[in-house]
Design a protein around this motif. Structure first.
Motif, PDB file in Angstrom:
ATOM      1  N   GLY A 168       0.806  -1.211   0.000  1.00  0.00           N
ATOM      2  CA  GLY A 168       0.000   0.000   0.000  1.00  0.00           C
ATOM      3  C   GLY A 168       0.842   1.265   0.000  1.00  0.00           C
ATOM      4  O   GLY A 168       2.022   1.260   0.347  1.00  0.00           O
ATOM      5  N   TYR A 169       0.204   2.370  -0.390  1.00  0.00           N
ATOM      6  CA  TYR A 169       0.903   3.655  -0.484  1.00  0.00           C
ATOM      7  C   TYR A 169       1.106   4.242   0.915  1.00  0.00           C
ATOM      8  O   TYR A 169       0.155   4.517   1.635  1.00  0.00           O
ATOM      9  N   SER A 170       2.352   4.457   1.280  1.00  0.00           N
ATOM     10  CA  SER A 170       2.688   4.922   2.620  1.00  0.00           C
ATOM     11  C   SER A 170       2.562   6.436   2.742  1.00  0.00           C
ATOM     12  O   SER A 170       3.170   7.170   1.945  1.00  0.00           O
ATOM     13  N   PRO A 171       1.794   6.930   3.726  1.00  0.00           N
ATOM     14  CA  PRO A 171       1.731   8.384   3.925  1.00  0.00           C
ATOM     15  C   PRO A 171       3.089   8.977   4.271  1.00  0.00           C
ATOM     16  O   PRO A 171       3.400  10.104   3.888  1.00  0.00           O
ATOM     17  N   GLY A 172       3.913   8.196   4.974  1.00  0.00           N
ATOM     18  CA  GLY A 172       5.227   8.695   5.352  1.00  0.00           C
ATOM     19  C   GLY A 172       6.091   9.023   4.152  1.00  0.00           C
ATOM     20  O   GLY A 172       6.768  10.062   4.112  1.00  0.00           O
ATOM     21  N   GLN A 173       6.074   8.152   3.146  1.00  0.00           N
ATOM     22  CA  GLN A 173       6.877   8.397   1.945  1.00  0.00           C
ATOM     23  C   GLN A 173       6.344   9.590   1.159  1.00  0.00           C
ATOM     24  O   GLN A 173       7.110  10.390   0.620  1.00  0.00           O
ATOM     25  N   VAL A 194      -3.489  17.455  11.317  1.00  0.00           N
ATOM     26  CA  VAL A 194      -3.627  16.005  11.143  1.00  0.00           C
ATOM     27  C   VAL A 194      -4.858  15.496  11.890  1.00  0.00           C
ATOM     28  O   VAL A 194      -5.200  15.993  12.966  1.00  0.00           O
ATOM     29  N   PRO A 195      -5.545  14.483  11.329  1.00  0.00           N
ATOM     30  CA  PRO A 195      -6.727  13.939  12.003  1.00  0.00           C
ATOM     31  C   PRO A 195      -6.328  13.047  13.171  1.00  0.00           C
ATOM     32  O   PRO A 195      -5.244  12.449  13.186  1.00  0.00           O
ATOM     33  N   ILE A 196      -7.203  12.945  14.147  1.00  0.00           N
ATOM     34  CA  ILE A 196      -7.002  12.010  15.250  1.00  0.00           C
ATOM     35  C   ILE A 196      -7.118  10.593  14.706  1.00  0.00           C
ATOM     36  O   ILE A 196      -7.986  10.289  13.895  1.00  0.00           O
ATOM     37  N   GLY A 197      -6.234   9.709  15.130  1.00  0.00           N
ATOM     38  CA  GLY A 197      -6.252   8.329  14.665  1.00  0.00           C
ATOM     39  C   GLY A 197      -4.891   7.894  14.180  1.00  0.00           C
ATOM     40  O   GLY A 197      -3.919   8.663  14.176  1.00  0.00           O
ATOM     41  N   LEU A 198      -4.818   6.634  13.737  1.00  0.00           N
ATOM     42  CA  LEU A 198      -3.543   6.045  13.346  1.00  0.00           C
ATOM     43  C   LEU A 198      -2.919   6.769  12.152  1.00  0.00           C
ATOM     44  O   LEU A 198      -1.718   7.047  12.148  1.00  0.00           O
ATOM     45  N   TYR A 199      -3.720   7.073  11.135  1.00  0.00           N
ATOM     46  CA  TYR A 199      -3.178   7.761   9.957  1.00  0.00           C
ATOM     47  C   TYR A 199      -2.599   9.114  10.368  1.00  0.00           C
ATOM     48  O   TYR A 199      -1.511   9.501   9.926  1.00  0.00           O
ATOM     49  N   GLY A 200      -3.314   9.841  11.220  1.00  0.00           N
ATOM     50  CA  GLY A 200      -2.832  11.127  11.680  1.00  0.00           C
ATOM     51  C   GLY A 200      -1.556  11.016  12.498  1.00  0.00           C
ATOM     52  O   GLY A 200      -0.629  11.827  12.349  1.00  0.00           O
ATOM     53  N   GLN A 201      -1.497   9.998  13.361  1.00  0.00           N
ATOM     54  CA  GLN A 201      -0.301   9.804  14.183  1.00  0.00           C
ATOM     55  C   GLN A 201       0.933   9.559  13.312  1.00  0.00           C
ATOM     56  O   GLN A 201       1.996  10.151  13.530  1.00  0.00           O
ATOM     57  N   THR A 223      -4.151  18.593  15.962  1.00  0.00           N
ATOM     58  CA  THR A 223      -5.020  17.466  15.612  1.00  0.00           C
ATOM     59  C   THR A 223      -6.485  17.891  15.667  1.00  0.00           C
ATOM     60  O   THR A 223      -6.845  18.831  16.374  1.00  0.00           O
ATOM     61  N   PHE A 224      -7.323  17.170  14.917  1.00  0.00           N
ATOM     62  CA  PHE A 224      -8.756  17.462  14.902  1.00  0.00           C
ATOM     63  C   PHE A 224      -9.525  16.162  14.674  1.00  0.00           C
ATOM     64  O   PHE A 224      -8.958  15.172  14.169  1.00  0.00           O
ATOM     65  N   ILE A 249      -1.788  19.347   5.244  1.00  0.00           N
ATOM     66  CA  ILE A 249      -3.102  18.854   5.650  1.00  0.00           C
ATOM     67  C   ILE A 249      -3.099  17.354   5.371  1.00  0.00           C
ATOM     68  O   ILE A 249      -3.255  16.914   4.229  1.00  0.00           O
ATOM     69  N   ALA A 250      -2.896  16.571   6.417  1.00  0.00           N
ATOM     70  CA  ALA A 250      -2.728  15.130   6.261  1.00  0.00           C
ATOM     71  C   ALA A 250      -4.082  14.426   6.291  1.00  0.00           C
ATOM     72  O   ALA A 250      -4.388  13.643   7.194  1.00  0.00           O
ATOM     73  N   ASP A 251      -4.884  14.716   5.299  1.00  0.00           N
ATOM     74  CA  ASP A 251      -6.221  14.129   5.218  1.00  0.00           C
ATOM     75  C   ASP A 251      -6.661  14.170   3.755  1.00  0.00           C
ATOM     76  O   ASP A 251      -5.899  14.573   2.879  1.00  0.00           O
TER      77      ASP A 251
END
Length: 396
Positions: A168-173, A194-201, A223-224, A249-251
């Motif tokens: 899968g496509y990594s947000p970190g990369q 960043v949103p609350i949750g694993l993706y945001g973290q 966070t939101f 904006i990490a969403d």
């Protein structure tokens, strides 16, 4: 050939196979044979000179092809994306001729553990999938005990390792790539939403690491919870911090459409807007004035657009963007199958070839942790859609 085992969902559906595609040769993708939807039966000639013997309740032994399982949700709420992945895998088998591998589909919506157990019992030596991280966690120990590697479609790096590989496509990369590009344009002070949750973290961690490694500074990360009030409060706090030149904006792009006007109304009037790989699934957002000139990094869409056109021709509808994962997973296994003797375990060490692989989504390779590293491009939003402003490298 490609087969589908929809356990408890009715008779198996069969798809057709055709000729090999060398990824990067654009003409072949458009020229591959397409068989009208609904006409069952294999195109590739069946093995000859040997009588098939049973290896499970329903599948015969194949003396000339490797058995490959594909686990995905083919029914239930995630059936759309799961079916897109499996259909694209069928197209890849068609394009490569199906002479080396036989792909069988198993529905994880009726139980990921049962699907994995059935796949292993029926003689599959490698598993493509599952899609969801929670299903990967269920399937991984079952596959590991049978010494069958997983090439999962999840983007959760936390499930990788010990015989599980994440495509899968990594947000970190994605974040690292767009931060590096911003730094090359003179941006040194960054903020994050960043949103609350694993993706945001994970996005927050990636932002901090990418900016630190580039020699920049993160002045604020807020966070939101995706509610209007929470987003507004987070942006107020972010704008009250030290001035910043760019905000990540990490969403999704649709969330960004709501956030950007609030950012502009406060301290981020001239800030460069940055996004993640999630934006690549929402082409319609590019024309919004709010996101004009925003940047994000993702896999290239050049070959994907051709795959999508062929998919529509065969299946009568557009695929989900993640369909390319199914296609590329089949290309990867087919390449490895050239030097993999039938009847022997899958050569897992071939997955970590330093030279990597090429696919619809460009160059990629698995690192020692089992996570796919991808060559990403930077795109910019505008009235004409997304345009490439920094091409992806062709290899590693």
């Amino acid at each position: 050939m490609a087969e589908e085992q929809a356990r408890g969902q009715g008779p198996a559906r069969r798809n057709m196979l055709s000729k090999w595609l060398t990824v990067g040769t654009l003409a072949l993708l458009a020229a591959c044979q397409v068989v009208p939807k609904g006409r069952p039966g294999p195109v590739a000639p069946p093995p000859t000179a040997t009588r098939p013997e049973p290896v499970g309740p329903s599948l015969p032994t194949d003396k000339e092809r490797h058995r490959v399982a594909l686990l995905a949700p083919l029914t239930g709420p995630n059936a759309g994306v799961g079916t897109s992945i499996s259909n694209a895998a069928n197209l890849a088998v068609m394009d490569t001729g199906g002479t080396k591998i036989r792909v069988t589909m198993y529905d994880t919506a009726t139980g990921a553990a049962a699907a994995a157990q059935r796949a292993i019992a029926e003689g599959n030596r490698v598993i493509l999938g599952p899609l969801l991280a929670e299903d990967v966690r269920i399937v991984a120990p079952i596959a590991r005990a049978a010494k069958v590697p997983l090439i999962a479609f999840s983007n959760d790096a936390g499930v990788a390792g010990n015989g599980t590989y994440v495509m899968g496509y990594s947000p970190g990369q994605s974040i690292n790539r767009v931060i590096d590009y911003a730094k090359s344009k003179g941006v040194t002070k960054f903020a994050g939403l960043v949103p609350i949750g694993l993706y945001g973290q994970r996005s927050s961690t990636a932002l901090l690491r990418a900016v630190e490694s580039s020699g920049g500074q993160v002045v604020s990360v807020q966070t939101f919870d995706r509610s209007a009030g929470s987003m507004k409060a987070a942006i107020v706090k972010m704008n009250a911090a030290s001035p910043y030149q760019a905000v990540l904006i990490a969403d999704s792009g649709r969330v960004a459409l709501t956030a950007v006007p609030l950012i502009r109304a406060g301290g981020g009037r001239s800030a460069q807007i940055l996004g993640t790989e999630l934006w690549n699934t929402e082409a319609g957002i590019a024309a919004s004035p709010a996101l004009k000139n925003a940047w994000f990094a993702s896999v290239s869409d050049g070959l994907y657009n051709q795959l999508a056109a062929k998919y529509r021709s065969r299946y009568g509808k557009s695929p989900y963007r993640l369909a390319s994962l199914g296609y590329d997973a089949v290309l990867l296994v087919t390449k490895i199958a050239a030097d993999w003797r039938v009847g022997t375990p899958f050569p897992q060490s071939a997955l970590t070839d330093a030279g990597g692989f090429s696919g619809i989504d460009g160059a990629f390779r698995f690192n020692r942790e089992g996570i796919a590293e991808r060559a990403l491009e930077v795109q910019q939003a505008g009235p004409g859609g997304f345009t490439v402003i920094s091409p992806a490298p062709r290899g590693f």
